[in-house]
Structures are given as structure tokens and as C-alpha cells.
Write a protein that holds these residues in place. Structure first.
Motif, mmCIF file in Angstrom:
data_model
loop_
_atom_site.group_PDB
_atom_site.id
_atom_site.type_symbol
_atom_site.label_atom_id
_atom_site.label_comp_id
_atom_site.label_asym_id
_atom_site.label_seq_id
_atom_site.Cartn_x
_atom_site.Cartn_y
_atom_site.Cartn_z
ATOM 1 N N UNK A 1 0.839 -1.205 0.000
ATOM 2 C CA UNK A 1 0.000 0.000 0.000
ATOM 3 C C UNK A 1 0.874 1.255 0.000
ATOM 4 N N UNK A 2 0.591 2.198 -0.888
ATOM 5 C CA UNK A 2 1.345 3.440 -0.955
ATOM 6 C C UNK A 2 0.729 4.477 -0.021
ATOM 7 N N UNK A 3 1.536 5.032 0.896
ATOM 8 C CA UNK A 3 1.037 6.022 1.836
ATOM 9 C C UNK A 3 1.116 7.419 1.229
ATOM 10 N N UNK A 23 -4.463 14.745 10.462
ATOM 11 C CA UNK A 23 -4.194 14.067 9.194
ATOM 12 C C UNK A 23 -3.603 12.678 9.409
ATOM 13 N N UNK A 24 -2.677 12.556 10.368
ATOM 14 C CA UNK A 24 -2.014 11.269 10.585
ATOM 15 C C UNK A 24 -2.946 10.227 11.197
ATOM 16 N N UNK A 25 -4.111 10.677 11.712
ATOM 17 C CA UNK A 25 -5.102 9.696 12.183
ATOM 18 C C UNK A 25 -5.704 8.910 11.021
ATOM 19 N N UNK A 26 -5.576 9.455 9.813
ATOM 20 C CA UNK A 26 -6.034 8.724 8.633
ATOM 21 C C UNK A 26 -5.018 7.627 8.316
ATOM 22 N N UNK A 27 -5.503 6.422 8.122
ATOM 23 C CA UNK A 27 -4.601 5.287 7.977
ATOM 24 C C UNK A 27 -3.761 5.343 6.701
ATOM 25 N N UNK A 28 -4.239 6.066 5.665
ATOM 26 C CA UNK A 28 -3.489 6.096 4.416
ATOM 27 C C UNK A 28 -2.541 7.283 4.317
ATOM 28 N N UNK A 29 -2.494 8.151 5.342
ATOM 29 C CA UNK A 29 -1.563 9.273 5.355
ATOM 30 C C UNK A 29 -0.279 8.831 6.049
ATOM 31 N N UNK A 30 0.829 8.868 5.312
ATOM 32 C CA UNK A 30 2.073 8.365 5.872
ATOM 33 C C UNK A 30 3.009 9.431 6.376
ATOM 34 N N UNK A 119 -9.361 16.618 2.719
ATOM 35 C CA UNK A 119 -8.107 16.265 2.050
ATOM 36 C C UNK A 119 -8.268 14.981 1.244
ATOM 37 N N UNK A 120 -8.927 13.970 1.865
ATOM 38 C CA UNK A 120 -9.136 12.704 1.170
ATOM 39 C C UNK A 120 -9.977 12.907 -0.103
ATOM 40 N N UNK A 121 -11.014 13.753 0.001
ATOM 41 C CA UNK A 121 -11.879 14.010 -1.155
ATOM 42 C C UNK A 121 -11.105 14.676 -2.289
#
Length: 567
Positions: A1-3, A23-30, A119-121
Motif C-alpha cells: 500500500x502506498x502512503x 491528518x495522521x489519524x487517517x490510515x493512508x496518510x504516511x 483532504x481525502x476528497x
């Protein structure tokens, strides 16, 4: 998975840390990288670090967020941007969206709870748009490849018509989906292929003019074709820089009466041949007065008059008369194009210069008059309209007289050198030079362009060797060097023209290299490669053969002079 990687531009460390945690609470934000100012933001981007999103604070030290967004857009970074501010200013929000920001967030008490979903949107929207553009670009590429395989060899006019039809169909499909935004993203690839087609046309026209220099009627017709192809090249170049708002300001003295005469001849199929085939009679009257020249860009002004005449034809479905009247008051030149057609209501007349407004339905994009209006504005002129339903329409174009009544533009002519071979020359009074000598290497993957260049240079007396790709070109160079000049296309299969130039300079640094390209928006290599001195001259496609001959002669003479001074 790419973060995902986010660049946050925020001078307040407390706000930055809170937003970072959200932002870092989002699992896909690395990773969340912070920049404290607009300068730091641009520095991070210039460091070749890839980011999926930019959170840009409006209030920044030194410069505000909108100025930073403008610089991001100018530098061509394809990254979605969200403007964040502590002030709920609707004007700022509107300006940000207009400048290309994906969204706008106000720092309210609950903004940290929405920053991650927003941000995700935006990232997802950017991904979808990118995939859509890639698919449409692939469609254009496939259409162009099919077009190239199916057009008939030896029929330059037939090939051009087929190419224009395919491009027109593709462009219409793109306009229906994303209009100018999609066109702006895709023009690079289209322009490259279209420039190659135009280069073939211009080259063949030049050679035909040389072979039939004594046939005045044919030379006149070939001149019209050459002018139309050159205008097409100018239009493509404007498309390539359209999204950056760049404007050509290479002004020259223009004879409006002569231009109107040429436009009437060029549009004859639209107002005479095709309508007569359908039983419709349309006549054009040119009421001309003696005019001083105006300062302008001929291809742009010609585009306006072609558009106005063809619009007049569309306004007369049952036939009629088009009158073109030119006059001057010594300070201004005016061109009035009137028709006896259906006319316009006041509501339509008030909107005809609005982008995307059209009464032609599927036959028009609504950009012709809007573009004409912008061109005239850049020429410090004015366009007005007079019309009423059932009483026809008149468009009046007014342009300022040129401040210089001299400075006639040199026109290309066909002459013979003293050896009897063809030579390209300008009407400057300079006599043809002695037969040229020298070894030339031409590396070009388009066979038709390669053949035209070889024939033109051979006709000037040069000994020419050709290659279809970079690897073949380097094999010839290594076995047959030295060469007096090397001409190489930029986009070559297997090995780019820049890499070819670099290898040539490593083997024989004294060999001059001319780079040929139609990718004028892709020349970000320039600073790096000029430092390495691998490119001595740039030749933008499509070019006329007289430009090619002049470039080879100048670069060869320059290097010979420098060599003698060194010795």
C-alpha cells in the motif's frame, strides 16, 4: 500500500501540530511535511519531493497563500491545493478556486474534524481527473497512430485533410467532456504530432516552389497553402502555452486589404463552393479604401477575419451577400463585415462574446468570437456588433495604425544559386551564395520530415547522411565523423535527442548540434544542458526550409569562425 504525503504550509506551530495529528489519524496518510512560508513551500517542491496534497495557509509571512498558489501554478506542479485561513472571506475563497485551488477551509472551532475528509476528497478527485485525462490522451494517441497509417503517401493535401478531420473529431469529443481544461492538459502530445504534419506540408510546399519557380499561378496557390500551414503552426504554439497565459508579441506591419483578399480566397469553399453545391447562392463584396498598415500578428488577425466570414455564412442559410468594407481615419483602421442573414435578438447580441455561448448547438464550441475579442484586445483594438432580428448583422473590427509606416516584412522567394541548384533566400537584395559544402548528419524518426530535410540540404550542396533513431545516428557519427553540423529531433525512439547531443559533444566537442522539436513547453532541460554546452541552436517545428537552411549556414559559419580564431 502506498502512503500519502502531505505538504502543510503553516507558520503557526500550534495549528500545524494539531492539523498534523488530525491528518495522521487517517490510515493512508504516511507523512506530513511542514513549511513555514511560501518560500519554504516552493523550496520543498523544487527539491523533487513528491507530494499528494498541499495544505496552504492564506496568512503567511512575506507573501500570502494566493501569491504562493500563483507561483505553484506557474511552475507547473500538478498537485491539488487546499487553502486554509482563519478568516471566512468569500472573496478570497472565490479567488482561490478561480486560481485552481481544489477547496477552501476556514479555521473554525471544528475545522480539525473536517480537514482529513476534505483532504481525502480532494486527493481522490485529483486521481480520477488524472486517470480520465490519461485515458483520453491514449485515445488521441491511438487516433493519431491510425491516421498516420491510413493516409496516402505522396498526397500531402489528402493526408492533411484526413489528419484535420481526425483531429477535429477528437477535439470535439474532448470539448464535450472537459472543454478547455482537458484541451490545456493534452495539447502537448497533440501539438507534437500536428507539428510534424505541418513540418511535412511546409517542407513539401517549399520544394514544390523551388521546382516550379517559373509557374506563377502554382506559386501563388502554394503560397496560400504555406501561409495556412504557418498559421496552423502559430495556433498550435498558442495552444501549447495557453494555460500559462503566454502571448506572442512579434508584431509586424500588416496590409489589411491584402489580408482580407487572401481570407476571401481561403474561405471560398465555405461561402461559394459548398453552398452552390447545395443550391445556395452567397456573394462577397470587398469595398476597399487605401489603408495605412496596422501593427499586428498576421496569423491572429487572419484567424479573426476567417471566423467572422464563416459566421456570416452560417447566418445566411438561404444565401445572401457578405460585404467587407475597409476604411481609415489615419489613426485607426476599421474592417466592417456585414451579412444579409437572420440577425440576432438583443439577448443573443449581448452574449455573443461570452466564452462557450453558441447558437450553433453541436456545430460550435462558443469560443470563436470570445477568442477573437481577446486577440483584438491584445492588439489594442476593439470589436463591436450591430444587429437586429431579420435584418442581418455587422461586425466592426477597429485596429490602431502602425506607428511605423516602414519595415516591410521580407517575403520568401525561390531563386537559383550560381551553380544552377535551388537556394532559399529572403527579398533583402542579397545575391545567392556559392554552392555550400559540408557533411551533415540528420537524425529524425519521421520518414517524411527526414526526406524533406535531406532533399533541401542536398539541394544546397551539402553531403547529407540520415538516421531514423538516436542509436543509428550515433553509429553513423562514430564511423563517419567528423560532421560539420548534426541536426537531431528531440523525441527519438530509444535514445532522446538530448542524449544524442551529449554523446556527440563527449566524442567531438567542436561539432555544432541543432535540436529540432515541437515540444516548446517541455524544454525544462535548458538550464542544465546549456551549462553542458550540448545544444548550439534550437529549431522549433514546424519550420520552413529557408529557416532550416539559414540555421545550418549560420551555425556552420559561426563554428568555422571560432575554430579559425582559436587556431
Amino acid at each position: 500500500m502506498r502512503y500519502l504525503r502531505v505538504l502543510m504550509v503553516e507558520d503557526d506551530p500550534d495549528h500545524a501540530e494539531l492539523a498534523r495529528e488530525a491528518l495522521l489519524r487517517e490510515k493512508d496518510v504516511g507523512e506530513v511535511v511542514r513549511a513555514e512560508s511560501g518560500y519554504d513551500c516552493l523550496k520543498e517542491l523544487a527539491g523533487n519531493r513528491e507530494f499528494d496534497l498541499i495544505l496552504l495557509d492564506y496568512d503567511l509571512p512575506g507573501t500570502d497563500g494566493l501569491e504562493t498558489l500563483k507561483k505553484i501554478n506557474k511552475d507547473g506542479y500538478d498537485i491539488p491545493v487546499i487553502i486554509v485561513t482563519g478568516h471566512g472571506n468569500e472573496a478570497v475563497a472565490a479567488e482561490a478556486i478561480k486560481m485552481g485551488a481544489y477547496d477552501y477551509i476556514v479555521k473554525t472551532g471544528s475545522y480539525l474534524s473536517i480537514i482529513a475528509p476534505v483532504a481525502r476528497k480532494c486527493i481522490e478527485r485529483h486521481r480520477i481527473v488524472g486517470e480520465k485525462l490519461a485515458l483520453e490522451a491514449e485515445l488521441v494517441k491511438q487516433n493519431l497512430e491510425l491516421e498516420q497509417k491510413t493516409r496516402e503517401l505522396g498526397k500531402a493535401r489528402d493526408k492533411t485533410e484526413a489528419a484535420l478531420q481526425d483531429l477535429k473529431k477528437t477535439q470535439q469529443a474532448l470539448v464535450q467532456t472537459e472543454r478547455l481544461k482537458i484541451i490545456g492538459e493534452m495539447t502537448g502530445g497533440i501539438a507534437h504530432n500536428f507539428n510534424n504534419i505541418l513540418a511535412i506540408i511546409l517542407g513539401k510546399v517549399d520544394l514544390l516552389m523551388l521546382r516550379h519557380a517559373d509557374n506563377e499561378p502554382l506559386i501563388k496557390d502554394l503560397g496560400i497553402i504555406e501561409r495556412a500551414a504557418s498559421d496552423g503552426a502559430m495556433i498550435v504554439r498558442r495552444m501549447q502555452v495557453f494555460d500559462k497565459g503566454e502571448k506572442s508579441r512579434s508584431l509586424m506591419n500588416v496590409d489589411i486589404n491584402e489580408m482580407v483578399d487572401n481570407v476571401i480566397k481561403a474561405t471560398r469553399p465555405g461561402w461559394k463552393d459548398i453552398p452552390e453545391h447545395e443550391g445556395i447562392q452567397i456573394n462577397i463584396v470587398h469595398d476597399r479604401r487605401k489603408l495605412p498598415p496596422v501593427a499586428g500578428i498576421p496569423s491572429e488577425l487572419r484567424e479573426i477575419f476567417i471566423n467572422l466570414i464563416l459566421n456570416a455564412v452560417d447566418a445566411m442559410p438561404h444565401g445572401g451577400i457578405i460585404t467587407v468594407e475597409t476604411k481609415t481615419d489615419r489613426k485607426l483602421v476599421s474592417v466592417k463585415i456585414s451579412d444579409t442573414g437572420v440577425g440576432m435578438s438583443k439577448e443573443i447580441k449581448d452574449r455573443i462574446f461570452d466564452p462557450f455561448f453558441t447558437t450553433k448547438h453541436d456545430r460550435g464550441s462558443g469560443l470563436g468570437l470570445a477568442t477573437s475579442c481577446e486577440i483584438i484586445r491584445r492588439h489594442n483594438g476593439e470589436i463591436t456588433v450591430e444587429s437586429a432580428e431579420g435584418k442581418g448583422s455587422s461586425f466592426i473590427v477597429t485596429l490602431p495604425v502602425s506607428l511605423s509606416a516602414t519595415g516591410d516584412v521580407a517575403k520568401p522567394v525561390c531563386v537559383r544559386s550560381r551553380t544552377g541548384r535551388p537556394a532559399f533566400q529572403q527579398e533583402t537584395g542579397k545575391q545567392g551564395s556559392d554552392q555550400a559544402e559540408g557533411n551533415i548528419l540528420v537524425i529524425e524518426d519521421e520518414e517524411e520530415i527526414r526526406d524533406v530535410i535531406r532533399e533541401a540540404l542536398s539541394g544546397e550542396g551539402y553531403r547529407v547522411k540520415t538516421a531514423a533513431d538516436g542509436n543509428e545516428g550515433m553509429e553513423i557519427f562514430r564511423s563517419d565523423a567528423p560532421f560539420d553540423v548534426v541536426l537531431t529531433d528531440m523525441g527519438l525512439p530509444g535514445m532522446s535527442g538530448l542524449n544524442v547531443a551529449q554523446e556527440i559533444k563527449e566524442i567531438y566537442p567542436q561539432t555544432p548540434v541543432i535540436l529540432m522539436t515541437g515540444w516548446i513547453n517541455k524544454l525544462k532541460y535548458s538550464d542544465n544542458y546549456k551549462e553542458k554546452a550540448v545544444i548550439d541552436m534550437l529549431l522549433i517545428k514546424p519550420f520552413q526550409l529557408k529557416e532550416l537552411i539559414r540555421a545550418v549556414r549560420e551555425i556552420k559559419e559561426k563554428w568555422q569562425t571560432e575554430k579559425q580564431e582559436f587556431l
